[in-house]
Design a protein around this motif. Structure first.
Motif, PDB file in Angstrom:
ATOM      1  N   ALA A  31       0.839  -1.201   0.000  1.00  0.00           N
ATOM      2  CA  ALA A  31       0.000   0.000   0.000  1.00  0.00           C
ATOM      3  C   ALA A  31       0.873   1.249   0.000  1.00  0.00           C
ATOM      4  N   LYS A  32       1.902   1.237   0.823  1.00  0.00           N
ATOM      5  CA  LYS A  32       2.807   2.389   0.904  1.00  0.00           C
ATOM      6  C   LYS A  32       3.516   2.609  -0.433  1.00  0.00           C
ATOM      7  N   ALA A  33       3.986   1.520  -1.050  1.00  0.00           N
ATOM      8  CA  ALA A  33       4.681   1.626  -2.334  1.00  0.00           C
ATOM      9  C   ALA A  33       3.747   2.159  -3.419  1.00  0.00           C
ATOM     10  N   ALA A  34       2.484   1.734  -3.398  1.00  0.00           N
ATOM     11  CA  ALA A  34       1.516   2.209  -4.385  1.00  0.00           C
ATOM     12  C   ALA A  34       1.252   3.702  -4.211  1.00  0.00           C
ATOM     13  N   ILE A  35       1.130   4.150  -2.967  1.00  0.00           N
ATOM     14  CA  ILE A  35       0.891   5.566  -2.699  1.00  0.00           C
ATOM     15  C   ILE A  35       2.088   6.386  -3.167  1.00  0.00           C
ATOM     16  N   GLY A  38       2.390   6.978  -6.868  1.00  0.00           N
ATOM     17  CA  GLY A  38       1.380   7.807  -7.517  1.00  0.00           C
ATOM     18  C   GLY A  38       0.161   7.045  -7.988  1.00  0.00           C
ATOM     19  N   LYS A  39      -0.052   5.845  -7.472  1.00  0.00           N
ATOM     20  CA  LYS A  39      -1.198   5.040  -7.885  1.00  0.00           C
ATOM     21  C   LYS A  39      -2.447   5.326  -7.052  1.00  0.00           C
ATOM     22  N   VAL A  40      -2.296   6.128  -6.005  1.00  0.00           N
ATOM     23  CA  VAL A  40      -3.428   6.486  -5.149  1.00  0.00           C
ATOM     24  C   VAL A  40      -3.517   8.004  -5.081  1.00  0.00           C
ATOM     25  N   GLY A  44      -8.277  14.056  -5.702  1.00  0.00           N
ATOM     26  CA  GLY A  44      -7.703  14.480  -6.973  1.00  0.00           C
ATOM     27  C   GLY A  44      -6.228  14.810  -6.948  1.00  0.00           C
ATOM     28  N   GLU A  45      -5.558  14.622  -5.816  1.00  0.00           N
ATOM     29  CA  GLU A  45      -4.135  14.952  -5.717  1.00  0.00           C
ATOM     30  C   GLU A  45      -3.353  13.750  -5.199  1.00  0.00           C
ATOM     31  N   ARG A  46      -2.062  13.706  -5.578  1.00  0.00           N
ATOM     32  CA  ARG A  46      -1.178  12.680  -5.013  1.00  0.00           C
ATOM     33  C   ARG A  46      -1.065  12.922  -3.528  1.00  0.00           C
ATOM     34  N   LEU A  59     -11.208   8.628  -3.112  1.00  0.00           N
ATOM     35  CA  LEU A  59      -9.888   8.103  -3.453  1.00  0.00           C
ATOM     36  C   LEU A  59      -9.930   7.486  -4.839  1.00  0.00           C
ATOM     37  N   LEU A  60      -8.899   7.728  -5.620  1.00  0.00           N
ATOM     38  CA  LEU A  60      -8.736   7.088  -6.917  1.00  0.00           C
ATOM     39  C   LEU A  60      -7.589   6.101  -6.765  1.00  0.00           C
ATOM     40  N   ILE A  61      -7.890   4.806  -6.890  1.00  0.00           N
ATOM     41  CA  ILE A  61      -6.911   3.754  -6.634  1.00  0.00           C
ATOM     42  C   ILE A  61      -6.703   2.954  -7.913  1.00  0.00           C
TER      43      ILE A  61
END
Length: 135
Positions: A31-35, A38-40, A44-46, A59-61
């Motif tokens: 989850a941390k690596a995805a965030i 830039g995958k989460v 509307g913002e990183r 959230l856009l995941i």
């Protein structure tokens, strides 16, 4: 006394922990690596893994080919069963429609172009003529 700690823990939970508890990722590290990758996106913002999501946040995941737009319904830092995890969020109708359409396109594209293998000598000549005529 432990209830107060539990309540405080549920009021403030890290985004990576919430994503893990909501069963979007198998581990908090993923989850941390995805965030961080830039995958989460939150509102509307990183965002950063330590961000505290609030009820009502959108959230856009992005996971693999799928992109989900979810609204936070509840906060939890504890990973439980799938039915309880699904109660933490609500996926938007547009997101569901987009995912189903993308899945249908992938399925149709998976069939791809069917060929009989290598082209014959005649087909190769036609290909060469076609390419020579393009110049």
């Amino acid at each position: 006394m432990s209830n107060k700690v539990g309540d405080k823990d549920d009021d403030k939970v890290r985004l990576d922990k919430w994503l893990w508890a909501a069963r979007f990722y198998k581990t908090r590290a993923l989850a941390k690596a995805a965030i961080e990758g830039g995958k989460v996106h939150c509102r509307g913002e990183r965002c950063k893994p330590g961000k505290e999501p609030r009820i009502g946040d959108e959230l856009l995941i992005r996971i693999g080919f799928d992109e989900r737009s979810v609204v936070v319904q509840a906060l939890s830092g504890v990973r439980r069963g799938a039915p309880e995890a699904q109660a933490l969020y609500r996926e938007t109708a547009e997101s569901i429609a987009r995912r189903e359409q993308a899945a249908a396109q992938r399925k149709a594209g998976a069939l791809g172009v069917q060929t009989d293998g290598r082209p014959s000598k005649k087909q190769r000549r036609q290909i060469h003529r076609f390419h020579d005529g393009q110049d």
